[in-house]
Design a protein around this motif. Structure first.
Motif, PDB file in Angstrom:
ATOM      1  N   ASP A 162       0.812  -1.220   0.000  1.00  0.00           N
ATOM      2  CA  ASP A 162       0.000   0.000   0.000  1.00  0.00           C
ATOM      3  C   ASP A 162       0.849   1.275   0.000  1.00  0.00           C
ATOM      4  O   ASP A 162       0.378   2.333  -0.412  1.00  0.00           O
ATOM      5  CB  ASP A 162      -0.973   0.007   1.181  1.00  0.00           C
ATOM      6  CG  ASP A 162      -0.273  -0.045   2.521  1.00  0.00           C
ATOM      7  OD1 ASP A 162       0.850  -0.586   2.592  1.00  0.00           O
ATOM      8  OD2 ASP A 162      -0.850   0.436   3.506  1.00  0.00           O
ATOM      9  N   THR A 164       1.335   1.909  -3.759  1.00  0.00           N
ATOM     10  CA  THR A 164       0.060   2.215  -4.430  1.00  0.00           C
ATOM     11  C   THR A 164      -0.454   3.590  -4.013  1.00  0.00           C
ATOM     12  O   THR A 164      -1.009   4.328  -4.829  1.00  0.00           O
ATOM     13  CB  THR A 164      -0.999   1.139  -4.136  1.00  0.00           C
ATOM     14  OG1 THR A 164      -1.180   1.022  -2.721  1.00  0.00           O
ATOM     15  CG2 THR A 164      -0.583  -0.203  -4.713  1.00  0.00           C
ATOM     16  N   ASP A 165      -0.256   3.949  -2.738  1.00  0.00           N
ATOM     17  CA  ASP A 165      -0.684   5.275  -2.270  1.00  0.00           C
ATOM     18  C   ASP A 165       0.125   6.388  -2.939  1.00  0.00           C
ATOM     19  O   ASP A 165      -0.430   7.429  -3.321  1.00  0.00           O
ATOM     20  CB  ASP A 165      -0.537   5.379  -0.751  1.00  0.00           C
ATOM     21  CG  ASP A 165      -1.613   4.608  -0.007  1.00  0.00           C
ATOM     22  OD1 ASP A 165      -2.516   4.054  -0.670  1.00  0.00           O
ATOM     23  OD2 ASP A 165      -1.558   4.557   1.238  1.00  0.00           O
TER      24      ASP A 165
END
Length: 321
Positions: free
Chosen positions: A195, A198-199
């Motif tokens: 994450d 992806t963030d």
């Protein structure tokens, strides 16, 4: 269609009509006549005059010709050095002084900094942090070290680094637009899971909204090879590229950014809490690096300034087409 100065065969501002050898008034008059061809800061830098002096001449006044004494110049250099947290050596310091309206020669600034022990924070050697020991699919190295795209949002690169605080590790992921070396997306988290990348990518996409076909390059780390990240790339219409195994030079601009960040904001500084590191990271990325820090690859412009100049040039070319 009007040609650019370079296409039209015009010479560099330093060489135009021998203006470099003339007095200030002649230089100011030449600058006034070239306003559509070159940026004011570039012309003043090339002809060794100050922006404030030129503006005073345009108003009909007399530029301040008072020369700073060595002690005054040293105090100014020390103040800027402290303000920028030791980020600049003498070449960038000269440009910073001129940009602030002070006449400063390369030799004088070098001497004052050398004699008084003022220098940029020392660089440290690169340390490999990528974990590529996984069974996930990896992409080919489509970037192939072509680090000079011709427009924004053509090539983005990404990577992760470690940051220590008294409360434990934090991990910083960034997304860099290779065209103007701007950090367009970033994420700081206490765990190095998928994450975090992806963030950072999602932030970059919402900021730039690039067209489909953008090339995204990273290392072979498990975060970038994960299904979550690969699905995000597909959703945004991006093409995946990855460095060759164990070859940090395939992603050199991003590694260079981490080196600059750590040299200028991390090494030798103790961060007591995660919040302190997050505040320092935000200040460096959003306030200093993107908008103020001189980048040698960009002709000593900041990433934002370089992009704004490019957009202005594209707009002018359309107007005269």
């Amino acid at each position: 269609r009007r040609e650019s100065p370079a296409q039209a065969g015009e010479r560099n501002p330093k060489k135009s009509d021998g203006v470099l050898c003339k007095g200030c008034s002649v230089k100011y008059a030449w600058i006034a006549g070239q306003g559509q061809a070159y940026a004011l800061s570039e012309m003043c830098d090339a002809l060794d005059v100050s922006i404030s002096g030129y503006r005073a001449w345009k108003r009909g006044g007399r530029p301040d010709r008072k020369r700073l004494t060595d002690s005054q110049m040293l105090a100014l250099i020390q103040a800027i050095h402290t303000e920028l947290k030791g980020a600049y050596g003498s070449p960038r310091m000269v440009r910073e002084l001129r940009a602030r309206g002070f006449s400063a020669s390369k030799e004088r600034v070098e001497r004052l900094m050398r004699d008084n022990g003022i220098h940029a924070r020392h660089k440290r050697r690169y340390k490999v942090t990528t974990d590529s020991k996984h069974g996930l699919p990896v992409a080919e190295n489509l970037l192939a070290r072509n680090f000079r795209p011709t427009a924004p949002n053509q090539v983005w690169t990404s990577d992760i680094t470690y940051l220590w605080t008294d409360e434990g590790w934090l991990y910083l992921a960034i997304v860099l637009d290779l065209f103007n070396r701007e950090v367009v997306g970033w994420s700081l988290k206490p765990r190095m899971t998928a994450d975090i990348v992806t963030d950072a990518l999602t932030m970059a996409w919402f900021r730039r909204r690039p067209a489909s076909g953008l090339l995204h390059h990273s290392d072979r780390g498990s975060q970038y090879a994960s299904h979550a990240f690969q699905d995000k790339l597909k959703a945004f219409g991006m093409t995946c590229s990855m460095s060759r195994k164990g070859n940090c030079w395939d992603n050199a601009p991003t590694e260079s950014w981490f080196n600059s960040f750590k040299n200028e904001r991390v090494h030798g500084i103790r961060y007591a809490t995660h919040a302190d590191m997050k505040a320092a990271s935000f200040e460096y990325i959003e306030v200093f690096y993107n908008r103020k820090r001189q980048h040698s690859t960009l002709g000593y412009k900041s990433p934002v300034q370089f992009l704004e100049n490019w957009i202005r040039e594209q707009h002018q070319e359309k107007l005269v087409a």
